[in-house]
Write a protein that holds these residues in place. Structure first.
Motif, PDB file in Angstrom:
ATOM      1  N   GLU A 137       0.842  -1.202   0.000  1.00 52.85           N
ATOM      2  CA  GLU A 137       0.000   0.000   0.000  1.00 52.85           C
ATOM      3  C   GLU A 137       0.873   1.247   0.000  1.00 52.85           C
ATOM      4  N   ILE A 138       0.374   2.293  -0.660  1.00 54.28           N
ATOM      5  CA  ILE A 138       1.011   3.612  -0.640  1.00 54.28           C
ATOM      6  C   ILE A 138       0.002   4.587  -0.058  1.00 54.28           C
ATOM      7  N   VAL A 139       0.381   5.238   1.017  1.00 57.06           N
ATOM      8  CA  VAL A 139      -0.507   6.192   1.691  1.00 57.06           C
ATOM      9  C   VAL A 139       0.181   7.553   1.744  1.00 57.06           C
ATOM     10  N   ARG A 144      -3.456   6.123  -1.803  1.00 53.65           N
ATOM     11  CA  ARG A 144      -4.583   6.398  -0.914  1.00 53.65           C
ATOM     12  C   ARG A 144      -4.218   7.642  -0.111  1.00 53.65           C
ATOM     13  N   VAL A 145      -5.048   8.657  -0.198  1.00 55.56           N
ATOM     14  CA  VAL A 145      -4.761   9.930   0.465  1.00 55.56           C
ATOM     15  C   VAL A 145      -5.604  10.045   1.723  1.00 55.56           C
ATOM     16  N   VAL A 146      -4.939  10.336   2.836  1.00 61.04           N
ATOM     17  CA  VAL A 146      -5.616  10.523   4.112  1.00 61.04           C
ATOM     18  C   VAL A 146      -5.208  11.883   4.651  1.00 61.04           C
ATOM     19  N   LEU A 200      -1.721   4.683  12.358  1.00 59.47           N
ATOM     20  CA  LEU A 200      -3.122   4.301  12.551  1.00 59.47           C
ATOM     21  C   LEU A 200      -3.845   4.022  11.237  1.00 59.47           C
ATOM     22  N   VAL A 201      -3.311   4.469  10.112  1.00 57.74           N
ATOM     23  CA  VAL A 201      -4.019   4.303   8.834  1.00 57.74           C
ATOM     24  C   VAL A 201      -3.228   3.433   7.858  1.00 57.74           C
ATOM     25  N   THR A 202      -2.230   2.728   8.367  1.00 58.89           N
ATOM     26  CA  THR A 202      -1.490   1.769   7.556  1.00 58.89           C
ATOM     27  C   THR A 202      -1.531   0.412   8.249  1.00 58.89           C
ATOM     28  N   SER A 203      -1.226  -0.617   7.486  1.00 56.12           N
ATOM     29  CA  SER A 203      -1.333  -1.965   8.053  1.00 56.12           C
ATOM     30  C   SER A 203      -0.066  -2.797   7.885  1.00 56.12           C
ATOM     31  N   GLY A 204       0.949  -2.287   7.190  1.00 56.30           N
ATOM     32  CA  GLY A 204       2.126  -3.080   6.892  1.00 56.30           C
ATOM     33  C   GLY A 204       2.923  -3.486   8.117  1.00 56.30           C
TER      34      GLY A 204
END
Length: 314
Positions: free
Chosen positions: A68-70, A90-92, A116-120
């Motif tokens: 994922e790229i955030v 994905r933009v947060v 808090l908004v990533t899972s890796g």
């Protein structure tokens, strides 16, 4: 240089070519670890899209290295969010993450909230102002974490040209951070770019670290990681040349003040008597003082945040 650092340089200091991509991919498949890439961004519409597009093409579409790229937008007034989303990230928005805790300005604040908004299992931070970006910046620093279970944090090292002159970038590093580290934490003297914004770490480490909210985050993270996991769990990888936007001298002064304050807290766990910095600019009536507050706040380890703990349980 300490004997321990000389040994570390020979065993924990690598080149991006030391780990071919097929070897990194095989390790990822074997271990089942996932990789998140985070770009903290503030008014970076000119560069953020290219960085996202290159990572997506090279490390998601061509090979499955990045999961994922955030992009975490910390209040941009330009088209940073739109450009990043169009490129496939994905933009947060910073203010939408953990809203019960009011946000404060600063890069460290954004990095902390990104957990808090990533899972890796591995989180890779990349600055969003890089020019002529190469995906080696990602694969180079993620590689040791996937192939060597004894490594917990990897920093990129590179040449930083300034106005066409090689090795002249990184002025805050050379004038502030390197002297501080050599004098007070000599075990960290081997890091070529201790303040560099490109580094990767295991989530299991990051969630245990406090995050200075501002420019002190990189130095604070290195020092705290040294105490938590030891020198041999830290490493660096040469990824070539880093080109980016350079800041003016006064901005560098404010960065230096924040970094010094971060070091001071770790030396004494005390507080500055006067957490501010006065600089001077020439005006119509001579030199005029401008006083700026120095970041005096740190976020606690993410593992102590209830929302993060409940997310892990779920």
């Amino acid at each position: 240089m300490l004997e321990e650092v000389e040994r570390w340089l020979s065993t924990r200091s690598w080149s991006v070519t030391d780990r071919p991509l097929h070897q990194i991919l095989a390790a990822k498949q074997r271990t089942g670890q996932s990789v998140s890439v985070v770009l903290p961004a503030l008014n970076e519409e000119e560069t953020v899209g290219d960085i996202v597009a290159i990572i997506r093409h090279d490390l998601m579409q061509q090979v499955p290295l990045v999961d994922e790229i955030v992009v975490v937008d910390s209040g941009s007034t330009d088209r940073t969010s739109e450009v990043a989303a169009a490129a496939g990230a994905r933009v947060v928005h910073r203010d939408d993450i953990l809203p019960r805790i009011p946000t404060v300005p600063g890069k460290g604040e954004v990095l902390w909230r990104s957990l808090l908004v990533t899972s890796g299992d591995i989180v890779c931070f990349i600055d969003a102002d890089l020019k002529e970006f190469s995906s080696d910046f990602v694969s180079g620093i993620v590689g040791p974490l996937l192939t060597d279970p004894g490594v917990d944090l990897v920093k990129a090292m590179y040449d930083r040209p300034l106005a066409g002159a090689a090795g002249q970038g990184g002025r805050v590093t050379e004038l502030m951070a390197r002297p501080l580290l050599n004098m007070h934490w000599p075990q960290l003297a081997g890091f070529v770019q201790p303040l560099g914004g490109e580094y990767a770490a295991r989530r299991s480490l990051l969630e245990q670290l406090p995050f200075p909210v501002g420019y002190g985050v990189e130095l604070g993270m290195l020092v705290d990681a040294l105490h938590l996991v030891g020198l041999d769990a830290l490493a660096q990888v040469d990824v070539g040349v880093r080109k980016h936007r350079h800041q003016d001298g006064q901005a560098l002064g404010r960065m230096s003040a924040a970094i010094y304050r971060t070091a001071q807290l770790r030396l004494a766990r005390g507080h500055l008597i006067r957490p501010s910095l006065t600089q001077f600019e020439r005006g119509e009536d001579g030199f005029e003082p401008r006083t700026f507050s120095v970041d005096t706040e740190e976020r606690p380890p993410m593992a102590e945040i209830a929302e993060y703990a409940s997310r892990k349980v779920a």
